[in-house]
Design an enzyme around this catalytic site. Structure first.
Site, mmCIF file in Angstrom:
data_model
loop_
_atom_site.group_PDB
_atom_site.id
_atom_site.type_symbol
_atom_site.label_atom_id
_atom_site.label_comp_id
_atom_site.label_asym_id
_atom_site.label_seq_id
_atom_site.Cartn_x
_atom_site.Cartn_y
_atom_site.Cartn_z
ATOM 1 N N SER A 10 0.801 -1.099 -0.005
ATOM 2 C CA SER A 10 0.002 0.087 -0.090
ATOM 3 C C SER A 10 0.625 1.108 0.108
ATOM 4 C CB SER A 10 -0.962 -0.056 1.229
ATOM 5 O OG SER A 10 -1.603 -1.060 1.127
ATOM 6 N N GLY A 39 -4.399 -1.939 -0.795
ATOM 7 C CA GLY A 39 -3.445 -1.643 -1.908
ATOM 8 C C GLY A 39 -3.644 -0.211 -2.129
ATOM 9 N N GLY A 50 -2.809 3.608 -4.155
ATOM 10 C CA GLY A 50 -3.659 4.283 -5.419
ATOM 11 C C GLY A 50 -5.083 4.928 -4.958
ATOM 12 N N CYS A 53 -9.385 -2.254 3.687
ATOM 13 C CA CYS A 53 -8.758 -0.915 3.470
ATOM 14 C C CYS A 53 -9.030 -0.522 2.110
ATOM 15 C CB CYS A 53 -7.247 -1.134 3.280
ATOM 16 S SG CYS A 53 -6.148 0.255 3.362
ATOM 17 N N PHE A 54 -8.351 -0.884 1.107
ATOM 18 C CA PHE A 54 -8.688 -0.433 -0.380
ATOM 19 C C PHE A 54 -9.760 -1.211 -0.833
ATOM 20 C CE2 PHE A 54 -7.517 -0.239 -5.030
ATOM 21 C CZ PHE A 54 -7.220 1.091 -5.279
ATOM 22 N N GLY A 73 -4.970 7.126 2.644
ATOM 23 C CA GLY A 73 -5.132 8.557 2.164
ATOM 24 C C GLY A 73 -6.122 8.624 1.258
ATOM 25 N N HIS A 94 -6.779 -2.464 9.198
ATOM 26 C CA HIS A 94 -5.917 -3.583 8.906
ATOM 27 C C HIS A 94 -6.233 -4.656 10.230
ATOM 28 C CE1 HIS A 94 -4.055 -2.582 5.414
ATOM 29 N NE2 HIS A 94 -4.359 -1.241 5.752
ATOM 30 N N GLU A 114 -5.570 -7.727 9.784
ATOM 31 C CA GLU A 114 -4.129 -8.756 9.820
ATOM 32 C C GLU A 114 -3.063 -7.992 10.426
ATOM 33 O OE1 GLU A 114 -5.074 -6.367 7.527
ATOM 34 O OE2 GLU A 114 -3.311 -5.694 6.422
#
Ligand SMILES: Nc1ncnc2c1ncn2[C@@H]1O[C@H](COP(=O)(O)OP(=O)(O)O)[C@@H](O)[C@H]1O
Ligand SMILES: Nc1ncnc2c1ncn2[C@@H]1O[C@H](COP(=O)(O)OP(=O)(O)O)[C@@H](O)[C@H]1O
Ligand SMILES: [Mg+2]
Ligand SMILES: [Mg+2]
Lengths: 385, 1113
Positions: A61, A242, A244, A270-271, A314, A360, A362
């Site tokens: 990430s 991830g 982007g 997350c992503f 972000g 997260h 994990e």
């Protein structure tokens, strides 16, 4: 050990080449080169975790980002052969205050700066990371460059080169970090479920946590189609974390819609949370400086319980904490939020078996408070049978 | 759930006197608790016998009881106040034990008092070492193998299994009291027996040794919703085997990867849940094997602990305050983080700086005490420092200690030290061992060698190696250029250290001039709990040096109000403790009211003064000239500094006053010149001469010959001491030339810069202690204290009474006149403390301290007048007249004219003898002397002296006996004086034992008594062992056959063997042991009062109300 210490010290002491960190708004921070020398561009972000720099550095990430560690001393535990979260270091550049002279930990194999150099990561040390962090906090994450060795130039030149570098908004990076070919992480013990994990920048610990719960994890490239997914006959689908801008992932979002259509149990991190959100019709936006640390509280609106979580994002989903909304797939709720700033930290569908979180579970690095979410995924798959 | 509405009145228990292992940190936590509870609208009652605390100030609770923290007195308070709930988790082990006992006796149930913030079963699960271990195993954690033993046989059995060495740890003691590491069977016998006697439940844990493992601590908090956060992780630089309280510690942990850290966090949280600490703070200790990473859990404290204070100051997360809020029903997410003002407390602080804590010891005060650091805590205080790197913080911490070495290289290296001898010294942990590490490395030892010898982690050793390398650069460099100077500062090296390495720079001042010319100055950063992720609202600063030109300082400009900078008192030590912090805190409160922006500078993490919301701004900095000057500079840059106060923090800031003034710092109150007049013997002599006040004859000398001449001229006995000392450091009564010679050899090491003073020693003199205010015009007597012990026992160690019990109006008027003369002569503006000795009918002046004294808080509480507040206002220009008018001081009269029916307050000192042992494991002598040895004090207050004294004894040492056996053995000169009190005891039904000489005199005067053999009459047995024939008095004491001891030292040339053995036996057995005639008389009063059983409790508020109107008559 002493000799080695002395060598690295001589380096630390200032014979090491000068280096500069230059921000697109013209702010300049000066220190000494750390790791590889040269030039590196990326989005400068700060991470407030006090442990786990090895996991952070190898977290996909962070692809294309220059990571500032606010922790005062970095490298104390060296680099070991167990804690990587992927096959390589992903950060574009690395910024620290005080590097260790020698590593000390029974699992350490080599010094951090050695690994940085080996993987060609351009870093800078002895920067006033606190002043820098305050700057990013006030002016937001932005493009920056680390310059050392021949990379160094006049401030104006360096600022100009930063201005020419690509920006994070609109960056589709999943393709760059995802696995080239599918692979399988077998379940520990008997395989109770089969899971198709879409790799948008997955961390090693995620399949590990799943396999520990009896899941056979088929990790698929970001380009995987619904056909590829169905070929596995999965009990559930997982959307990984991830790098982007989630706005650019038309493909993953489309795939997610198909999964929801088929009411396949879905879990995202997350992503993956942003993608599920977009599939449900929510928008995403770029945060000023994001959430990157291991001390971030998340409130579960159902239980009113707090989990201390590891985060690294972000971008975030639009939405009001606890808000219930109707999506193309029926009712859904903003199930989790961060009490620090009310950022959306999770969504849950009520009419289809899908949920995701922005943080997260994990961990690696970070607290394990949220690990139970993997059990919830298990429960979801059980119910679906 | 928000705040509980079913409670309205909460009783808070404090921790009693300052003792080793339980110090000022519990004033800090208790004060925060009281503040919070009252802000939340509760009625607060408080019990704490320690008058030096801020929490016992009348304005911090609705009713404040300066009564002993014992079940008996607590029950009386509960019966009087009828609180709804009891909060005991903020008063250390003392409060927790008291709460457990109250519950056991059914008191809580009887009065319907709910215990909040803790749960009895949870406390027991946490404190009972065996139950605790089972819990750790139950949640899948690992612990050292061990067994709980109640008898010596069980101990031997267990060791046969585990094998030596083993750790012996008594249940329910604090600060490792009574614990130790047994390497040999002999050790085992001795330590286990001692441990069993130290444990209130006669139970010790015998445990597998994990000596040399890495030691860690976690501070956790849990709310009723089961939200748990880790506030701080602390790593010990000294490995397992050195008590955490005695270790140099670092936050955050430095040498753990995330995996190990999370493993520790997971186990910690599981244990916390399993133990069932329902809400509040708790601390858990862990050990890691350095090579295998095996992790074991060592112990847990289910309460706010010593480390909680450290963790709070280190992170900015106010554990005690939040624990109090959790106890009244809030959950973590409902509490806001003061520092950011917007984020909730349900998060884990993250640090972008390094914190180092270093312990302060006092071995020099206990001759014969074994200075080895063990599992029993021995340090009396600590300093904390904050820096941007480990070495920077370490350097600041070391120079915060105010020991002889102010950081590396500031003292000459020991003669003839070799790599081998240095490494050897490192094998036994001792005070200041990091200095030894540095020298060993400098002598050429490798990091491995040092690690092997000291068990300190290579990472830390290498950090010190970096200083050794820096040192070489500094000494070798042709010139100190900006780059090198800046790097030296980044490594935490002080101007003084650099000056020591570069003599040509003309000392510290030279280095500073150069440094400023090169523009090398610190920036000031902020402790903000979040590594700058959010904007901080609380100006809690520390200095740091950065090489990055972009580095910014975070001190915010403020130009509306003038600033008052208050210099604190640094690490607690014997002679300068929490009393001075009390005065500093008062100054800040008073000056804030008076319109100043108050700025606190201090480096003691235990204190209220270093709480970020005590002052408007807090600088956590060493109190050295260099560091203070930089703070003043930073404050001048950001506004106007109206006043700098050096008078309230004890000797530490006072000794900076001259240089600060010379550097143009605006010091208010008594001027540095005036301070010098009082502190310099010669100058002070002239002041007294001019005022016609007698002082003991004295002379100064720089050599033995000189001292010998002076002594012979003024005549023995004499009192010798180095000049400029606090707490009577190195002060001794000398009876002959030979003893004088031996003293000089020892004492001249104490303080080479200063000569030795030789005073005529006044025998049988009544000592009088006075605290007064002077504004240049008028004198206000704060209080006149009459010591119970005669002069010759340090004022800090002797008990005293206020109002004085035997002094008449005439004496007091003499005291007033002399005090005023001194105040004028010296030129005092603010507080003045004078000690007198009344011998024959002459009132001798012993010394004058132009500053807040150790007794200022005691006097304030005894008389209901806030002396330190008044002092701060006088220093900033107010007159006593105004203060009388404003009601700060009495409208008329003062502490010297208390009404005849005013209650009597007694101060008793608390001594740490039981903590120290000789290398052979024998006790150290508990004889009192002119050198101060006490760590803290208690106050007993009641209508009459007897009852007040009895309370003071209960609070300090436990109840005086009301029946049983008293052993009497006194010096010839004391025999007459003691006949009456001993007779009284006999009449009260006590059995009297006495040694031959004493017995004879007693019998002749019709006091029935049995004769016992002196220890020295006992041939061929060692103390405690069952010798052939009749037991000696020492044996009888050790067997618990004596309930009280009256033993005045025979002759005076050092402790005679008998007295020594008797007193150490008394300490070992916790038998009250009175060593002065006056003490004996007072004890008899107390015993009579206890027997009458009419001792009640009264709150300060009531007492003061009773006194106020009378005062105006
Ligand atoms: N099994 C052990 N082996 C070696 N050292 C130990 C062991 N247990 C404790 N210690 C040392 O003794 C110190 C005090 O023990 P602890 O259990 O913390 O008691 P306390 O209640 O005094 O804090 C610890 O800080 C540690 O350094
Ligand atoms: N001339 C003296 N005669 C008898 N006792 C003395 C004399 N001078 C000092 N003392 C005793 O020594 C103690 C310490 O001396 P003091 O001058 O007060 O030193 P400090 O600065 O440590 O308080 C006093 O409290 C007093 O009991
Ligand atoms: Mg402990
Ligand atoms: Mg004195």
């Amino acid at each position: 050990m002493t000799r080695q210490a002395t060598d690295t010290y001589r380096v630390n002491a200032g014979d090491r080449a000068p280096a500069a960190l230059v921000l697109e708004d013209g702010a300049v921070y000066r220190g000494l080169s750390y790791g590889a020398q040269g030039t590196a561009f990326g989005e400068v972000v700060f991470c407030t975790g006090m442990t786990g720099y090895q996991e952070t550095l190898t977290d996909p990430s962070y692809h294309k980002q220059i990571v500032v560690q606010t922790a005062p001393q970095i490298g104390n535990t060296g680099w070991n052969d167990e804690d990587d979260e992927s096959s390589r270091i992903w950060v574009a550049g690395y910024v620290v205050r005080e590097p260790a002279r020698i590593p000390s930990n029974w699992r350490s194999r080599r010094p951090l700066q050695e690994e940085l150099a080996r993987q060609g990561v351009v870093g800078i040390a002895q920067v006033d990371t606190r002043t820098l962090t305050r700057h990013i906090r006030e002016h937001g994450a932005m493009r920056a460059g680390v310059f050392s060795g021949d990379g160094l130039a006049t401030t104006d030149e360096m600022v100009a080169r930063v201005a020419d570098s690509p920006s994070m908004a609109g960056a589709d990076l999943a393709g760059e970090v995802t696995t080239s070919a599918p692979y399988v992480v077998p379940a520990e013990g008997e395989a109770r479920f089969r899971v198709a994990a879409i790799d948008l920048g997955i961390k090693s610990n995620t399949p590990r946590m799943m396999s520990a719960r009896g899941m056979e994890v088929h990790v698929l490239p970001a380009t995987a189609t619904m056909a590829d997914v169905r070929a596995i006959e999965p009990d559930g689908v997982f959307l990984s974390n991830g790098p982007g801008d989630p706005a650019t992932t038309a493909h993953a979002t489309a795939l997610t819609r198909e999964v929801l259509d088929r009411k396949l149990p879905l879990f995202g991190i997350c992503f993956g949370n942003q993608i599920l959100g977009r599939a449900l019709g929510l928008d995403t936006y770029k945060m000023r400086y994001g959430h990157r640390g291991m001390n971030i509280p998340v409130m579960d609106t159902a239980t009113r319980r707090i989990a201390i979580t590891a985060q690294n994002h972000g971008f975030a989903l639009e939405g009001e904490p606890g808000a219930r909304f109707t999506s193309p797939y029926g009712a859904a709720t903003i199930s989790h939020y961060c009490p620090n700033d009310d950022t959306v930290e999770g969504v849950r569908c009520h009419d289809v078996p899908a949920f995701a979180v922005q943080y997260h579970p994990e961990a690696a690095a970070g607290p394990h408070d949220a690990a139970i979410l993997f059990d919830e995924f298990v429960a979801l798959m059980e119910d679906a049978r | 759930m928000p705040k509980r509405t079913d409670l309205s009145h909460i009783l808070v228990i404090g921790s009693g006197p300052i003792v080793i292992g339980q110090a000022a940190e519990f004033d800090y936590s208790g004060t925060q608790a009281c503040r919070v509870l009252r802000e939340e609208g509760f009625r607060v009652s408080l019990v704490n016998s320690n008058p030096a605390t801020i929490m016992t100030d009348p304005e911090f609770a609705d009713s404040t009881y300066l009564e002993p923290v014992t079940p008996e007195f607590l029950e009386q308070v509960i019966a009087t106040e009828r609180p709804d709930a009891l909060l005991a988790t903020l008063g250390g082990q003392t409060a927790l034990n008291a709460a457990v006992e109250l519950d056991r006796r059914g008191v809580l149930e009887r009065y319907g008092v709910e215990l909040i913030g803790a749960d009895i079963e949870a406390i027991q699960r946490g404190e009972d070492r065996q139950k605790f271990k089972d819990i750790v195993r139950a949640v899948g954690g690992d612990v050292p193998r061990s067994a709980v033993c109640q008898t010596m046989d069980e101990v031997r059995e267990c060791v046969a299994e585990i094998g030596l060495p083993v750790v012996i740890r008594p249940a329910y003691t604090m600060g490792g009291r009574g614990s130790g590491m047994a390497h040999t069977p002999e050790d085992l016998e001795r330590m286990a027996a001692y441990g069993l006697s130290e444990s209130p439940v006669c139970e010790v844990l015998v445990e597998e040794s994990v000596l040399g493992w890495k030691e860690y601590e976690l501070e956790l908090m849990r709310d009723y919703r089961d939200n748990v956060v880790v506030v701080c992780s602390i790593e010990n630089v000294d490995a397992m085997g050195v008590h955490t309280g005695d270790s140099v510690t670092v936050a955050p942990s430095m040498t753990l990867t995330d995996r190990e850290y999370q493993q520790m966090r997971d186990v910690g949280i599981d244990v916390l849940r399993e133990v069932g600490v329902d809400t509040g703070g708790c601390n858990i200790q862990f050990a890691f094997h350095p090579d295998t990473g095996r992790m074991v859990v060592i112990e847990m404290n289910p309460r706010v602990s010593r480390s909680s204070a450290l963790a709070s100051k280190a992170t900015g997360f106010p554990i005690a305050k939040i624990a109090a809020k959790l106890a009244i029903g809030y959950s973590l997410d409902e509490i806001t983080n003061d520092i950011t003002g917007e984020t909730p407390a349900s998060f884990e602080p993250t640090l972008d700086y390094v914190v180092v804590k270093t312990p302060r010891f006092a071995f020099e005060k206990f001759p014969g005490a074994d200075p080895e650091l063990t599992t029993t805590m021995k340090s009396v205080g600590e300093a904390m420092a904050v820096g941007r790197s480990f070495v920077e913080a370490l350097g600041k911490a070391l120079r915060s200690m105010e020991t002889r070495s102010l950081g590396f290289w500031t003292q000459p290296d020991p003669e003839g030290e070799t790599v081998e001898s240095a490494l050897d010294a490192l094998r036994t942990p001792h005070d200041g061992r990091l200095y030894t590490v540095e020298r060993a490395l400098r002598l050429g030892a490798t990091v491995e060698q040092v690690c092997e010898a000291s068990w300190i982690d290579p990472w830390f050793v290498d950090q010190i190696l970096s200083l050794v390398e820096l040192r070489a650069e500094i000494t070798e460099a042709a010139v100190l250029d900006e780059a090198l100077l800046r790097r030296a500062k980044r490594f935490g090296v002080s101007d003084r250290q650099i000056a020591a390495l570069r003599p040509e720079l003309a000392g510290e001042d030279g280095v500073r001039t150069l440094r400023h010319r090169l523009g090398v100055r610190p920036v000031f950063k902020t402790v903000d709990t979040c590594a700058a992720e959010f904007a901080a609202r609380t100006p809690y600063h520390y200095s740091a040096y950065e090489s990055d030109p972009a580095a910014e300082t975070e001190v915010v400009a403020q130009r509306d109000r003038p600033k008052a900078i208050i210099l604190g008192s640094g690490p607690n030590r014997i002679g300068q403790g929490i009393e001075f912090d009390y005065s500093c805190v008062h100054a800040t409160l008073a000056l804030r009211e008076a319109g100043y922006e108050t700025v606190m500078v201090n480096c003691n993490p235990e204190t209220v003064s270093t709480d970020y919301d005590t002052s408007d701004r807090l600088y956590f900095e060493p109190l050295t000239f260099e560091d203070v000057l930089e703070v003043v500079h930073a404050e001048q840059e950001s506004g106007t500094v109206g006043a700098v106060i050096v008078q309230l923090g004890g000797q530490t800031p006072l000794s900076l006053s001259r240089r600060l003034a010379a550097a143009g710092v605006p010091i208010v109150g008594t001027s540095p010149e005036a301070i010098h007049l009082a502190e310099d013997r010669g100058a002070f002599g002239d002041v007294l001469g001019a005022a016609g006040l007698p002082a003991p004859r004295y002379g100064t000398a720089t050599s033995f010959e000189g001292a010998k001449l002076v002594a012979e001229e003024i005549g023995y006995p004499v009192l010798v001491r180095p000049s400029y000392v606090l707490g009577g450091r190195g002060m001794e009564i000398v009876y002959d030339t030979e003893h004088l010679a031996s003293y000089i050899t020892r004492a001249t090491e104490v303080s080479p810069e200063h000569p030795v003073l030789v005073d005529r020693f006044l025998d049988d003199a009544i000592e009088i202690d006075v605290d007064a205010l002077f504004d240049g015009e008028e004198l206000y007597l704060g209080g006149v204290m009459e010591h119970i012990e005669e002069a010759g026992i340090h004022s800090g160690d002797s008990s005293c009474a206020l109002p004085p019990i035997t002094l008449g109006k005439a004496d007091i008027e003499r005291v007033r006149a002399s005090t005023e003369a001194i105040a004028r002569g010296v030129g005092v503006r603010g507080l003045l403390n004078v000690q007198y000795a009344l011998a024959g009918d002459v009132l001798y002046v012993l010394e004058a301290n132009p500053r807040a004294s150790r007794t200022a808080p005691f006097v304030s509480k005894a008389t209901g007048i806030p002396l330190a507040k008044a002092a701060a206002l006088i220093m900033t220009g107010a007159s006593i007249k105004e203060l009388r008018a404003r009601g700060v001081l009495r409208a008329t009269g003062d502490g010297g004219t208390l009404p005849p029916d005013a209650p009597v307050a007694v101060k008793e000192a608390v001594l740490p003898f039981h903590r120290f042992r000789t290398p052979e494991g024998h006790g150290v002598d508990s004889l009192l002397s002119p050198e101060m040895k006490s760590t803290g004090e208690v106050m007993g207050v009641d209508a009459a002296f007897g009852m007040a004294f009895a309370k003071s004894q209960v609070a300090a040492y436990g109840p005086l006996p009301t029946s049983g056996t008293v052993f009497v053995s006194v010096a010839n000169r004391d025999k007459r004086a003691l006949i009456f009190p001993v007779k009284r005891l006999a009449d009260l039904g006590f059995e009297i034992l006495a040694t031959s000489g004493t017995a004879e005199v007693l019998r002749r005067n019709g006091v029935p008594c049995a004769e016992v053999r002196k220890y020295s009459d006992d041939t061929g047995t060692t103390s405690g062992a069952r010798g052939p024939g009749e037991p000696t008095i020492v044996d009888i004491i050790l067997d618990g056959g004596v309930d009280m001891i009256i033993n005045t030292p025979y002759g005076n040339s050092g402790p005679r063997i008998d007295g020594y053995e008797i007193r150490t036996a008394a300490v070992a057995r916790n038998v009250p042991c009175i060593t002065t005639v006056q003490g004996a008389a007072a004890a008899v009063h107390g015993i009579e009062a206890s027997i009458r059983g009419d001792i009640g409790v009264r709150s300060l508020q009531q007492l003061h109300a009773a006194m106020a109107p009378a005062g105006d008559s």
